[in-house]
Design a protein around this motif. Structure first.
Motif, PDB file in Angstrom:
ATOM      1  N   UNK A 104       0.812  -1.217   0.000  1.00  0.00           N
ATOM      2  CA  UNK A 104       0.000   0.000   0.000  1.00  0.00           C
ATOM      3  C   UNK A 104       0.846   1.268   0.000  1.00  0.00           C
ATOM      4  N   UNK A 105       2.158   1.156  -0.277  1.00  0.00           N
ATOM      5  CA  UNK A 105       3.022   2.331  -0.309  1.00  0.00           C
ATOM      6  C   UNK A 105       2.758   3.149  -1.573  1.00  0.00           C
ATOM      7  N   UNK A 106       3.186   4.401  -1.538  1.00  0.00           N
ATOM      8  CA  UNK A 106       2.995   5.294  -2.675  1.00  0.00           C
ATOM      9  C   UNK A 106       4.141   5.142  -3.673  1.00  0.00           C
ATOM     10  N   UNK A 107       3.923   5.664  -4.874  1.00  0.00           N
ATOM     11  CA  UNK A 107       4.970   5.629  -5.890  1.00  0.00           C
ATOM     12  C   UNK A 107       6.196   6.414  -5.474  1.00  0.00           C
ATOM     13  N   UNK A 108       5.970   7.507  -4.738  1.00  0.00           N
ATOM     14  CA  UNK A 108       7.101   8.306  -4.277  1.00  0.00           C
ATOM     15  C   UNK A 108       7.975   7.526  -3.305  1.00  0.00           C
ATOM     16  N   UNK A 109       7.334   6.747  -2.416  1.00  0.00           N
ATOM     17  CA  UNK A 109       8.099   5.936  -1.459  1.00  0.00           C
ATOM     18  C   UNK A 109       8.897   4.847  -2.175  1.00  0.00           C
ATOM     19  N   UNK A 110       8.294   4.254  -3.197  1.00  0.00           N
ATOM     20  CA  UNK A 110       9.014   3.232  -3.970  1.00  0.00           C
ATOM     21  C   UNK A 110      10.199   3.859  -4.701  1.00  0.00           C
ATOM     22  N   UNK A 111      10.007   5.052  -5.235  1.00  0.00           N
ATOM     23  CA  UNK A 111      11.097   5.745  -5.935  1.00  0.00           C
ATOM     24  C   UNK A 111      12.258   6.019  -4.990  1.00  0.00           C
ATOM     25  N   UNK A 112      11.942   6.442  -3.759  1.00  0.00           N
ATOM     26  CA  UNK A 112      12.995   6.710  -2.776  1.00  0.00           C
ATOM     27  C   UNK A 112      13.736   5.430  -2.408  1.00  0.00           C
ATOM     28  N   UNK A 113      13.001   4.304  -2.317  1.00  0.00           N
ATOM     29  CA  UNK A 113      13.641   3.036  -1.987  1.00  0.00           C
ATOM     30  C   UNK A 113      14.608   2.614  -3.088  1.00  0.00           C
ATOM     31  N   UNK A 114      14.156   2.723  -4.337  1.00  0.00           N
ATOM     32  CA  UNK A 114      15.025   2.369  -5.459  1.00  0.00           C
ATOM     33  C   UNK A 114      16.235   3.280  -5.503  1.00  0.00           C
ATOM     34  N   UNK A 115      16.014   4.570  -5.227  1.00  0.00           N
ATOM     35  CA  UNK A 115      17.127   5.527  -5.238  1.00  0.00           C
ATOM     36  C   UNK A 115      18.160   5.156  -4.180  1.00  0.00           C
ATOM     37  N   UNK A 116      17.687   4.720  -2.998  1.00  0.00           N
ATOM     38  CA  UNK A 116      18.623   4.370  -1.925  1.00  0.00           C
ATOM     39  C   UNK A 116      19.477   3.160  -2.295  1.00  0.00           C
TER      40      UNK A 116
END
Length: 265
Positions: A104-116
Motif C-alpha cells: 500500500x506504499x505510494x509511488x514516491x516511497x518506492x522511488x525513494x527506496x530504489x534511489x537508496x
C-alpha cells in the motif's frame, strides 16, 4: 365466700408471673466447637454472596475515545506490523537486489527506496565507471588496444587522402586499410542491396545497413588526414568492428550511407 379483688397497689400473683416470663430473656446456652465452626462458615458464605452480587463496571462503548486510543497506540507500537508486503527484484550494475516493500506504499516511497539502492554503487563498479570516463577523455588512438595496430604505421597500399575535403563514396571498394587484428580489410558499399561488405583475406561479411547500430570515428594523431573508424554490430562497444587508416574525405559519406542523414538532425 368469694375473695374480693386485690387491694389498690397490689398485683395479682398470676399477672406477676406472666410479666416476668415476657420480660426475662432465656439464659444463653453454651456453644460447642462444631457449632462455632458451622456458624463461621455460614457467615463466610453470606459474605461471598454479598461480594458476588456486585456487578462489574460496564465496558466502554466502541466510540469511547479511551478505547480507541488504546487500539491506536497498539498499532503505532507495532511500526506498521501486519502490512501486506510484495517481493521486488531490482537489478542495478548487474547486481540483483531482493526487496520486500509494503503493497500500500505510494509511488514516491518506492522511488525513494530504489534511489537508496542505486546510489550505493559497488566500489568495483565505480572504478569501472571512472576508468571508462577516463578512456573517453583520452584519444582513441592512444589507447593500448589501438596502438598495437597504429604502431605498424600507415599501410603502403592505402588509398590517398585529401585533408579538409568531403567527397562522395568512390565506385570501387575502399582498400588497403587494417582491421583490429592488423590484417588487411576493404569496404564495399552495395547501395542497390543496402549492404556493407567487409572483406578480409579469409572471408567477406555482408551486413545489412539497418543492422549497424552506430558508426564512430576519430582522426589519427600525427596523420589527421586519416581516421580510425568503428561499425557497431551489436548492443555494446564490444561489438565494434574497427577499421584503421580510412581516408578523411570519405568519413562523412560513410556515416551518411550507413546510418542515413536523418541520424544527424
Amino acid at each position: 365466700m368469694a375473695a374480693a379483688g386485690a387491694p389498690d397497689g397490689m398485683e395479682e400473683p398470676g399477672m406477676d408471673t406472666e410479666a416476668e416470663t415476657v420480660a426475662t430473656e432465656a439464659p444463653a446456652r453454651p456453644v460447642n466447637c462444631l457449632e462455632a465452626e458451622a456458624a463461621a462458615g455460614a457467615a463466610a458464605e453470606d459474605s461471598g454472596a454479598a461480594r458476588g452480587s456486585l456487578q462489574p463496571a460496564p465496558a466502554q462503548p466502541p466510540g469511547d475515545p479511551a478505547a480507541q486510543a488504546s487500539v491506536s497506540n497498539g498499532e503505532d507500537a507495532g511500526g506498521g506490523a501486519g502490512r501486506e508486503l510484495v517481493d521486488l527484484k531490482i537489478i542495478w550494475n548487474k547486481t540483483k537486489h531482493d526487496v520486500k516493500f509494503p503493497l500500500d506504499s505510494t509511488g514516491s516511497e518506492l522511488k525513494q527506496k530504489i534511489h537508496s539502492i542505486t546510489v550505493n554503487t559497488p566500489k568495483d563498479a565505480a572504478q569501472q565507471d571512472a576508468k571508462a570516463e577516463e578512456n573517453k577523455k583520452e584519444p582513441l588512438c592512444r589507447q593500448k588496444q589501438h596502438r598495437k595496430v597504429l604502431d605498424k604505421g600507415k599501410p603502403e597500399d592505402v588509398m590517398p587522402s585529401v585533408k579538409g575535403a568531403q567527397e562522395r563514396l568512390p565506385t570501387v571498394p575502399l582498400s588497403g586499410m587494417y582491421n583490429k587484428s592488423g590484417g588487411k580489410v576493404r569496404l564495399t558499399f552495395k547501395l542497390e542491396q543496402d549492404q556493407l561488405w567487409i572483406g578480409t583475406k579469409e572471408r567477406t561479411e555482408k551486413l545489412p545497413m539497418g543492422s549497424i547500430k552506430n558508426v564512430v570515428s576519430e582522426p589519427i594523431e600525427g596523420h589527421e588526414d586519416y581516421h580510425m573508424m568503428a561499425f557497431q554490430l551489436g548492443p555494446t562497444e564490444a561489438s565494434y568492428y574497427w577499421v584503421y587508416w580510412v581516408p578523411t574525405q570519405y568519413v562523412d559519406a560513410i556515416k551518411d550511407t550507413v546510418l542515413g542523414k536523418w541520424q544527424y538532425f
